[in-house]
Design a protein around this motif. Structure first.
Motif, mmCIF file in Angstrom:
data_model
loop_
_atom_site.group_PDB
_atom_site.id
_atom_site.type_symbol
_atom_site.label_atom_id
_atom_site.label_comp_id
_atom_site.label_asym_id
_atom_site.label_seq_id
_atom_site.Cartn_x
_atom_site.Cartn_y
_atom_site.Cartn_z
ATOM 1 N N GLU A 574 28.762 -4.525 25.394
ATOM 2 C CA GLU A 574 27.817 -5.479 25.956
ATOM 3 C C GLU A 574 28.157 -6.834 25.864
ATOM 4 O O GLU A 574 28.911 -7.415 25.109
ATOM 5 C CB GLU A 574 26.712 -5.179 25.132
ATOM 6 N N THR A 578 23.623 -10.101 26.768
ATOM 7 C CA THR A 578 22.250 -9.003 26.957
ATOM 8 C C THR A 578 21.792 -8.839 25.709
ATOM 9 O O THR A 578 21.233 -7.665 25.509
ATOM 10 C CB THR A 578 22.823 -7.827 27.581
ATOM 11 N N GLN A 579 22.425 -9.454 24.577
ATOM 12 C CA GLN A 579 21.751 -9.244 23.141
ATOM 13 C C GLN A 579 20.424 -9.679 23.133
ATOM 14 O O GLN A 579 19.916 -10.449 24.053
ATOM 15 C CB GLN A 579 22.633 -10.044 22.248
ATOM 16 N N ASP A 580 19.871 -8.694 22.403
ATOM 17 C CA ASP A 580 18.208 -8.743 22.160
ATOM 18 C C ASP A 580 17.811 -10.222 21.734
ATOM 19 O O ASP A 580 18.443 -10.607 20.502
ATOM 20 C CB ASP A 580 17.674 -7.834 21.412
ATOM 21 N N THR A 623 14.141 -5.819 31.297
ATOM 22 C CA THR A 623 15.886 -6.217 30.944
ATOM 23 C C THR A 623 16.220 -5.647 29.468
ATOM 24 O O THR A 623 17.031 -4.986 29.055
ATOM 25 C CB THR A 623 16.317 -7.529 30.829
ATOM 26 N N GLU A 624 15.004 -6.005 28.391
ATOM 27 C CA GLU A 624 15.208 -5.572 26.949
ATOM 28 C C GLU A 624 15.126 -3.964 27.026
ATOM 29 O O GLU A 624 15.976 -3.633 26.106
ATOM 30 C CB GLU A 624 13.848 -6.069 26.434
ATOM 31 N N THR A 627 18.368 -2.641 28.172
ATOM 32 C CA THR A 627 19.352 -3.022 27.073
ATOM 33 C C THR A 627 19.440 -2.062 25.683
ATOM 34 O O THR A 627 20.465 -1.612 25.332
ATOM 35 C CB THR A 627 19.382 -4.410 26.516
ATOM 36 N N THR A 631 22.219 0.376 24.572
ATOM 37 C CA THR A 631 22.930 0.074 23.305
ATOM 38 C C THR A 631 22.697 1.128 22.407
ATOM 39 O O THR A 631 23.685 1.811 21.776
ATOM 40 C CB THR A 631 22.447 -1.260 22.710
ATOM 41 N N THR A 682 22.508 -6.471 33.687
ATOM 42 C CA THR A 682 22.341 -5.251 32.621
ATOM 43 C C THR A 682 22.181 -3.991 33.566
ATOM 44 O O THR A 682 22.628 -3.034 32.678
ATOM 45 C CB THR A 682 20.993 -5.793 32.098
#
Length: 921
Positions: A574, A578-580, A623-624, A627, A631, A682
């Motif tokens: 990732e 794109t990390q939360d 997007t979240e 992701t 993940t 993403t």
């Protein structure tokens, strides 16, 4: 010589009342506040045992508490013990009034809690208009009759004798000396300017801390925590939702308003619900809940769950009402009433989420509660929120999903592994109910999901064993579950994968609609929201089911494109971007928030929950969610999670994803589509992981290509204009097939694509329909096809070459070259010319072009290219700039003759023209 002290008479009510009345116009200073506190201490027995004049005593207590909380810096070190003594009296009075509420009195329970919190923390919580109103009412009330003195007044001799007694009280001095040194300020009132000039700002801060600590100690001695919790359990509306929560845990369905009548009935009690949840919200803000005994934790959990169910119920009522009713005219009475309802609803939702966050933080920081309770609370919150969202967003009325056994743990999945024939959701259905309230709930539920899956990944990696089938059937705060059992309880209650995909597509569609409205295109058709029949016919064409490939992988095979081929189809990690970044709402502190017109403490985050014109918030949620899916499910290192996801995938979900892919391909051609770049990247990362990790079942993967219109195994024409997202899916599918087949066998799908592609170019060249020429062959598409051409065996390449030559002959014999635009014919000649010069070997520049145009970080979001300067960020191909310039100058003549607008690219597939002055772009 012992000193004697003259007994002072009991202060009259009238003197204290005059000070309270003056407090409406100017702050009450130290000596006046001290006089009020002395009245409270002197009248303690009368206030706590009153039988008449309830209104006067209640108003006096709340006004005195408010003014004392406003002036804690006004007290000196000698007067502080007397003030804290007065606070104890006020605490007893307020707790007694809270436990036995009287609706006929002018102070509500919420207002009493506000007064109690302000007195405890030293931060006033009341709005000024409430203070003014209560002051007017206490002036109009009757003052209690003063008691008749039982002793004779002191004689003149006694008075003179008392005057010679030395001033000061040694006992009082000794009591004050027990205060911490940093809290010992000079006696007497001190305003803010004097405090800053004398440098006692730090001492004032320490005094406030000591004030709060002493008051919390007093409340603990009075048993305030149990009293307040008992009071919360007796709140009538909240008690009803506690019973509902108990029924829900026992296996009954979640009762949410689904009809207009039920929604209207619930909306009538929004004000009462707001006040009751406000009581709990302020209680959770006070640090008086320790020690967390098992009974106290159980009570707090019931209260918090009841608040959460209230938030979910009012969200459902709001969604039902908005779906059924028309928008009232702005400025009308109905419009203002709807605004009040929305304000109350948003306040309830945000406060209910804050209450759960406060409970989670309390358990996490407690030395008496264990860590499993924190995860159980998060499970309970996700269990309630996601189950309600499944109902609110309309998924409960969808076609029942067939359950399948989990291949590892024997768990039930929330979707069939085989393809279904049910019609996918139309574009118009995506944005139904997707407003700010659902966004707030979905974001909160997603944050709890992340915590649960993080815990599972940690547990799975440490134990190195496969999780077993759970025997638990319900959520219990005190049960010691494993991390996988928590996830099993959640997935048994709600179809998690279906819900996540629905939230993703709904948020994306609503974001596109709001973005178009923001740009002023109110009358334009929203992206992806055309007629449902159009969606079904154009975007959801069915495809025949084909058998799975039986050939085994050949690890020793060497593909024509070498190491880059393996690099392209290998799973990627990732991106950092794109990390939360989602942070749950903070735990309420002792500082008052904004206050509305009704005097109830409102919340800073309410604006987020009520803002319907923020496409960035909706796009961030989409997007979240994507992701999270990539993940924690697709790219998970835990086999049970990955297999659960694979078993839960259905054709309906892939059809919805296909709509988003095609919409993004359309939107990303716009110069103002910068706001979609994060979601685009993403989505490409998700598609890459979905295909290369073999999570997507083969039948569902074939149907995904069919929904995108690029299924290699279908008959008919082949689309010429394929944008990056569709090409990304097609490329990875074909390359993975080639890796499985190895170099010894040809990919029949590639050969079928080439034949359909050549036939399409031939038919468009022969056709008299000049408007068909607007569907031009984009350069990235052609470059991909040429790369795949070199993966064919020599025999099949020869077939493609002969097929291309036959197509050219057929066009030449058609006899209409002088009456039609030669655009598709030029592409056909371009392909044939490439075959003549590059039939046997793949040119090196073609690999570089495909790498840049389809797999670079800018366009593909997967493979990171290096050594790219700023001038080479555009796509790479061989272009004829002079031809394009001349065409642009005369484009209006072409449009007038053909009746269509063309925007073709003038490019070549060979490098031999580069030496003639044509740059590589």
């Amino acid at each position: 010589m012992a000193s004697t002290r003259r007994e002072s008479p009991t202060p009259p009510w009238s003197a204290a009342l005059r000070l309270l009345e003056a407090g409406c116009f100017a702050p009450i200073r130290g000596k006046q506040l001290l006089a009020i506190t002395k009245t409270i201490v002197a009248r303690k027995d009368e206030m706590l045992s009153h039988e008449k004049n309830d209104t006067f005593y209640l108003l006096f207590a709340v006004l005195a508490s408010h003014h004392i909380s406003c002036g804690i810096n006004e007290f000196g070190r000698l007067s502080l013990p007397a003030v804290l003594h007065a606070n104890q009296v006020l605490f007893k009075f307020l707790l007694k009034s809270l436990l036995s509420p009287d609706t006929t009195l002018p102070v509500s329970q919420l207002q009493l809690v506000l007064v109690l919190r302000g007195l405890c923390t030293g931060v006033p919580m009341l709005a000024q208009h409430m203070v003014t109103s209560w002051t007017d009412k206490i002036k109009a009330s009757s003052i209690p009759q003063e008691p008749t003195p039982t002793k004779d007044p002191p004689s003149q001799a006694d008075a003179e004798k008392a005057e010679v007694v030395p001033s000061g009280d040694l006992l009082e001095e000794l009591t004050v000396s027990s205060l911490p040194p940093e809290c010992q300020t000079e006696d007497g009132a001190m305003d803010q300017g004097e405090a800053e000039a004398s440098g006692s700002a730090t001492a004032g801060s320490n005094l406030a801390k000591y004030w709060m600590s002493a008051n919390i100690s007093s409340l603990s001695e009075l048993g305030a925590t149990d009293t307040l919790l008992q009071m919360c359990c007796r709140l009538p509306q909240l008690q009803r939702f506690m019973d509902h929560h108990s029924q829900l845990l026992s296996g009954q369905l979640q009762l949410l308003p689904t009809s207009g009548r039920d929604a209207a009935a619930l909306r009538q009690s929004l004000k009462v619900l707001t006040d009751e949840i406000g009581v709990v919200w302020h209680l959770m803000s006070l640090p008086i809940l320790e020690p967390l005994t098992p009974d106290r934790v159980d009570t707090l959990t019931k209260i918090s769950c009841a608040c959460l169910h209230v938030g979910l119920a009012v969200t459902a009522a709001h969604t039902v009402t908005c779906s059924a009713a028309s928008t009232p005219a702005k400025g009308s009475t109905s419009h203002h009433l709807e605004e009040d309802h929305l304000h109350y609803t948003a306040s309830i939702v945000q406060m209910s989420l804050d209450v759960f966050d406060s409970l989670s933080a309390l358990l996490q920081n407690s030395v008496r509660a264990n860590g499993m309770m924190v995860q159980n609370i998060r499970l309970l919150e996700a269990w309630c929120i996601l189950g309600a969202l499944h109902t609110v967003m309309g998924l409960s009325s969808a076609v029942a999903v067939e359950k399948a056994k989990d291949p590892v743990a024997g768990r039930k999945s929330d979707g069939p592994a085989k393809t279904t024939t049910t019609r996918p959701l139309s574009g118009k259905g995506y944005q139904v109910g997707m407003d700010g309230l659902i966004v707030a709930l979905a974001s909160h539920g997603l944050s709890q999901l992340k915590s649960l899956f993080d815990d599972f990944h940690l547990e799975y990696r440490s134990q190195k064993t496969s999780p077993q089938l759970s025997q638990y059937q319900k959520v219990d705060i005190s049960t010691r579950y494993t991390a996988w059992e928590r996830i099993q309880l959640l997935t048994d209650h709600v179809p998690l994968v279906s819900l996540l995909f629905h939230i993703f597509t709904s948020a994306y569609k609503k974001a596109c609609i709001l973005q178009r409205q923001r740009k002023g295109s109110l009358s334009s058709e929203p992206v992806g929201s055309s007629d449902s029949n159009t969606f079904y016919e154009d975007d959801f064409s069915s495809s025949e089911q084909s058998s799975e490939e039986d050939e085994e992988d050949d690890d020793d095979s060497e593909l024509i494109l070498g190491h880059w081929f393996e690099e392209t189809i290998s799973p990627q990690q990732e991106d950092d971007t794109t990390q939360d970044t989602n942070v749950p709402s903070p735990v309420p502190d002792g500082t008052p928030r904004r206050q509305d017109l009704k005097g109830v403490a409102s919340l800073d985050a309410v604006k987020l929950a009520t803002d319907r014109s923020d496409p960035e918030t909706l796009l961030s949620l989409a997007t979240e969610v994507l992701t999270f899916i990539t993940t924690y499910l697709v790219n998970s290192s835990c086999l049970p999670a990955k297999q659960y996801f694979s078993a839960s995938l259905s054709d309906q979900q892939m059809a919805a994803v296909a709509i988003v892919i095609k919409d993004l391909d359309k939107e990303c051609t716009d110069t103002e589509a910068w706001w979609l770049q994060g979601l685009s990247s993403t989505l490409l990362w998700f598609l890459h992981q979905l295909l290369v990790t073999d999570v997507l079942p083969a039948p569902v993967q074939v149907n995904l290509l069919s929904h995108l219109g690029v299924s290699p195994r279908e008959a008919g024409s082949w689309p010429l204009q394929l944008k990056p997202h569709c090409l990304a899916v097609l490329t990875r599918h074909l390359l993975l097939q080639q890796r499985k087949l190895g170099t010894a066998a040809d990919n029949s799908d590639v050969l079928n694509i080439w034949e359909r592609f050549i036939d399409t170019l031939k038919n468009k060249s022969v056709s008299q329909d000049t408007a068909a020429d607007t569907d031009d062959l984009n350069v990235e598409h052609l470059q991909l096809l040429l790369m795949l051409f070199h993966n064919l065996s020599c025999n099949n390449r020869r077939k493609v070459l002969v097929h291309t030559a036959s197509a050219l002959i057929a066009v030449a014999n058609a006899g209409n070259l002088q009456t039609s635009m030669p655009l598709t014919l030029s592409r056909l000649v371009l392909v044939f010319d490439y075959f003549i010069h590059n039939f046997s070997e793949v040119p090196g520049y073609l690999v570089d072009q495909v790498r840049r145009n389809l797999f670079s970080g800018q366009y593909g979001g997967v493979i990171k290219t290096t050594h790219l300067d700023d001038e080479s960020k555009a796509k790479m191909w061989f272009t004829f700039s002079d031809c394009e310039t001349n065409y642009r100058k005369n484009v209006h003549m072409v449009e007038s003759n053909t009746g269509s607008s063309l925007n073709p690219k003038f490019y070549d597939c060979s490098r031999r023209y580069l030496d003639q002055g044509h740059p590589l772009y």
